[in-house]
Design a protein around this motif. Sequence first.
Motif, mmCIF file in Angstrom:
data_model
loop_
_atom_site.group_PDB
_atom_site.id
_atom_site.type_symbol
_atom_site.label_atom_id
_atom_site.label_comp_id
_atom_site.label_asym_id
_atom_site.label_seq_id
_atom_site.Cartn_x
_atom_site.Cartn_y
_atom_site.Cartn_z
ATOM 1 N N THR A 42 -1.191 -87.818 31.459
ATOM 2 C CA THR A 42 -0.976 -86.438 31.013
ATOM 3 C C THR A 42 -1.215 -86.338 29.500
ATOM 4 O OG1 THR A 42 0.679 -86.157 32.755
ATOM 5 C CG2 THR A 42 0.709 -84.547 30.975
ATOM 6 N N ALA A 43 -0.703 -87.328 28.757
ATOM 7 C CA ALA A 43 -0.855 -87.338 27.292
ATOM 8 C C ALA A 43 -2.320 -87.425 26.875
ATOM 9 C CB ALA A 43 -0.074 -88.505 26.696
ATOM 10 N N ASP A 44 -3.140 -88.105 27.686
ATOM 11 C CA ASP A 44 -4.561 -88.258 27.375
ATOM 12 C C ASP A 44 -5.278 -86.912 27.292
ATOM 13 O OD1 ASP A 44 -4.475 -91.005 27.141
ATOM 14 O OD2 ASP A 44 -5.051 -91.392 29.222
ATOM 15 N N GLY A 45 -4.716 -85.885 27.922
ATOM 16 C CA GLY A 45 -5.348 -84.562 27.919
ATOM 17 C C GLY A 45 -4.967 -83.694 26.730
ATOM 18 N N SER A 46 -4.232 -84.247 25.776
ATOM 19 C CA SER A 46 -3.714 -83.442 24.655
ATOM 20 C C SER A 46 -4.727 -83.324 23.516
ATOM 21 C CB SER A 46 -2.439 -84.087 24.112
ATOM 22 O OG SER A 46 -2.074 -83.514 22.869
ATOM 23 N N THR A 47 -4.766 -82.158 22.906
ATOM 24 C CA THR A 47 -5.571 -81.975 21.684
ATOM 25 C C THR A 47 -4.674 -81.786 20.456
ATOM 26 O OG1 THR A 47 -5.724 -79.618 22.210
ATOM 27 C CG2 THR A 47 -7.598 -81.005 22.836
ATOM 28 N N GLU A 48 -3.408 -81.363 20.683
ATOM 29 C CA GLU A 48 -2.479 -81.147 19.560
ATOM 30 C C GLU A 48 -1.118 -81.770 19.874
ATOM 31 O OE1 GLU A 48 -2.416 -77.214 17.575
ATOM 32 O OE2 GLU A 48 -3.932 -76.652 19.061
ATOM 33 N N PRO A 49 -0.987 -83.096 19.675
ATOM 34 C CA PRO A 49 0.307 -83.740 19.979
ATOM 35 C C PRO A 49 1.434 -83.155 19.125
ATOM 36 C CG PRO A 49 -1.399 -85.370 19.487
ATOM 37 C CD PRO A 49 -1.956 -84.036 19.125
ATOM 38 N N ARG A 50 2.580 -83.003 19.726
ATOM 39 C CA ARG A 50 3.760 -82.517 19.005
ATOM 40 C C ARG A 50 4.326 -83.639 18.135
ATOM 41 N NH1 ARG A 50 4.267 -77.772 18.116
ATOM 42 N NH2 ARG A 50 6.513 -77.617 18.445
ATOM 43 N N ASP A 51 5.180 -83.277 17.199
ATOM 44 C CA ASP A 51 5.753 -84.255 16.262
ATOM 45 C C ASP A 51 7.247 -84.415 16.545
ATOM 46 O OD1 ASP A 51 5.814 -86.039 14.185
ATOM 47 O OD2 ASP A 51 6.063 -84.520 12.628
ATOM 48 N N TYR A 52 7.624 -85.534 17.150
ATOM 49 C CA TYR A 52 9.034 -85.816 17.451
ATOM 50 C C TYR A 52 9.441 -87.107 16.744
ATOM 51 C CZ TYR A 52 7.749 -82.850 21.492
ATOM 52 O OH TYR A 52 7.276 -81.855 22.297
ATOM 53 N N ARG A 53 10.743 -87.257 16.471
ATOM 54 C CA ARG A 53 11.233 -88.455 15.792
ATOM 55 C C ARG A 53 12.512 -88.993 16.438
ATOM 56 N NH1 ARG A 53 8.557 -89.670 10.701
ATOM 57 N NH2 ARG A 53 6.551 -88.696 11.126
ATOM 58 N N PHE A 54 12.569 -90.296 16.617
ATOM 59 C CA PHE A 54 13.824 -90.966 16.981
ATOM 60 C C PHE A 54 14.728 -90.979 15.757
ATOM 61 C CE2 PHE A 54 10.991 -92.566 20.187
ATOM 62 C CZ PHE A 54 11.780 -92.949 21.262
ATOM 63 N N ASP A 55 16.031 -91.026 15.991
ATOM 64 C CA ASP A 55 16.984 -91.206 14.891
ATOM 65 C C ASP A 55 17.217 -92.711 14.733
ATOM 66 O OD1 ASP A 55 18.914 -90.827 12.958
ATOM 67 O OD2 ASP A 55 20.528 -90.564 14.413
ATOM 68 N N ILE A 56 16.780 -93.258 13.609
ATOM 69 C CA ILE A 56 16.893 -94.710 13.388
ATOM 70 C C ILE A 56 18.151 -95.005 12.575
ATOM 71 C CG2 ILE A 56 15.780 -96.743 12.370
ATOM 72 C CD1 ILE A 56 13.083 -95.357 12.781
ATOM 73 N N THR A 57 19.011 -95.870 13.128
ATOM 74 C CA THR A 57 20.202 -96.342 12.407
ATOM 75 C C THR A 57 19.995 -97.836 12.126
ATOM 76 O OG1 THR A 57 21.544 -97.184 14.242
ATOM 77 C CG2 THR A 57 21.519 -94.786 13.943
ATOM 78 N N PRO A 58 20.885 -98.465 11.344
ATOM 79 C CA PRO A 58 20.715 -99.909 11.100
ATOM 80 C C PRO A 58 20.784 -100.761 12.368
ATOM 81 C CG PRO A 58 22.233 -98.949 9.507
ATOM 82 C CD PRO A 58 21.979 -97.896 10.540
ATOM 83 N N ASP A 59 21.445 -100.265 13.421
ATOM 84 C CA ASP A 59 21.655 -101.074 14.634
ATOM 85 C C ASP A 59 20.722 -100.730 15.783
ATOM 86 O OD1 ASP A 59 23.917 -102.397 13.506
ATOM 87 O OD2 ASP A 59 25.071 -100.563 13.881
ATOM 88 N N ASP A 60 20.324 -99.457 15.862
ATOM 89 C CA ASP A 60 19.539 -99.045 17.022
ATOM 90 C C ASP A 60 18.723 -97.800 16.702
ATOM 91 O OD1 ASP A 60 21.335 -96.913 17.052
ATOM 92 O OD2 ASP A 60 22.398 -97.549 18.861
ATOM 93 N N PHE A 61 17.984 -97.306 17.715
ATOM 94 C CA PHE A 61 17.273 -96.034 17.552
ATOM 95 C C PHE A 61 17.621 -95.143 18.724
ATOM 96 C CE2 PHE A 61 14.619 -99.742 18.306
ATOM 97 C CZ PHE A 61 14.062 -99.538 19.555
ATOM 98 N N ASP A 62 17.901 -93.892 18.403
ATOM 99 C CA ASP A 62 18.486 -92.949 19.343
ATOM 100 C C ASP A 62 17.427 -91.932 19.775
ATOM 101 O OD1 ASP A 62 20.063 -91.188 20.730
ATOM 102 O OD2 ASP A 62 21.324 -90.610 19.032
ATOM 103 N N PRO A 63 17.194 -91.796 21.099
ATOM 104 C CA PRO A 63 16.191 -90.831 21.556
ATOM 105 C C PRO A 63 16.686 -89.385 21.626
ATOM 106 C CG PRO A 63 17.099 -91.996 23.439
ATOM 107 C CD PRO A 63 17.772 -92.566 22.218
ATOM 108 N N ALA A 64 17.979 -89.148 21.331
ATOM 109 C CA ALA A 64 18.545 -87.796 21.506
ATOM 110 C C ALA A 64 17.732 -86.703 20.800
ATOM 111 C CB ALA A 64 20.006 -87.768 21.048
#
Length: 262
Positions: free
Chosen positions: A135-157
């Motif tokens: 599905t992603a292969d069909g994209s022309t304008e990918p959206r900009d999302y970010r994980f929340d990075i902490t010293p211990d882990d990264f949060d997908p929320a």
Amino acid sequence: GADEQVIGFAFDGTGFGTDGSIWGGEVMVAGYGNFERVSHLRTTPLPGGDAAVRRPYRVALAHLWAAGLPWDGDLAPVRHAPEVERQVLARQLARNVQCAPTSSMGRLFDAVSSLLGVQHVASYEAQAAMELEWTADGSTEPRDYRFDITPDDFDPAPVLRALIADARRGILVADMAAGFHRAVATLIAEQSRTLCAATGIATVALSGGVFQNVHLVRLVREALRTDRLRVLTHRVVPPNDGGLALGQAAIAGYGKQGRRRA
């Protein structure tokens, strides 16, 4: 050489971790002789554990719950899950009954696939993730999302929150799917730069079934191209279970060699 260390990303579906939880989203500094887990995907309780592999909508509901996001009726996995099953899942999660904590990146791909309405039920492992990649292969304008990075882990929320907001605004599914891939690639690049600066290690190794995803590997290479970091990916040996078997053999062989030297 045999003693060389790498910054390693082990992203796959299900692996048994040294702390008793299900791993699959680990960042490590590793060589043949040892490894240190320096970060990981924030753990999510998975009701029924591996049973959820065939039902990505269950993984999506668990990820929403872990992120503190309500199971609103307009969300694709909520619509797909029968009401009785939702009630049982909610009770399991609230009481932490038969819930296996997992840091699996493969399961997060499954969750996002269901959240975007791409695939809710898988007839084989990684089907939902593979369909998300196509599905992603069909994209022309990918959206900009970010994980929340902490010293211990990264949060997908924050990624999940943004995906829901975009879905409600009618953003193209392909652009959201591509945005998710980009968020994972950006995360890998940022973690690599941080660890390179801290350790001086300039080699990044990508392994695990998630890196069968050609779209993701291409984005990671692009993100790290300017950093003069060497990126190791699989060519001859597969990144999933076949490679795991060879890696175990290599570590065992290295251990024997070390004992002989001592």
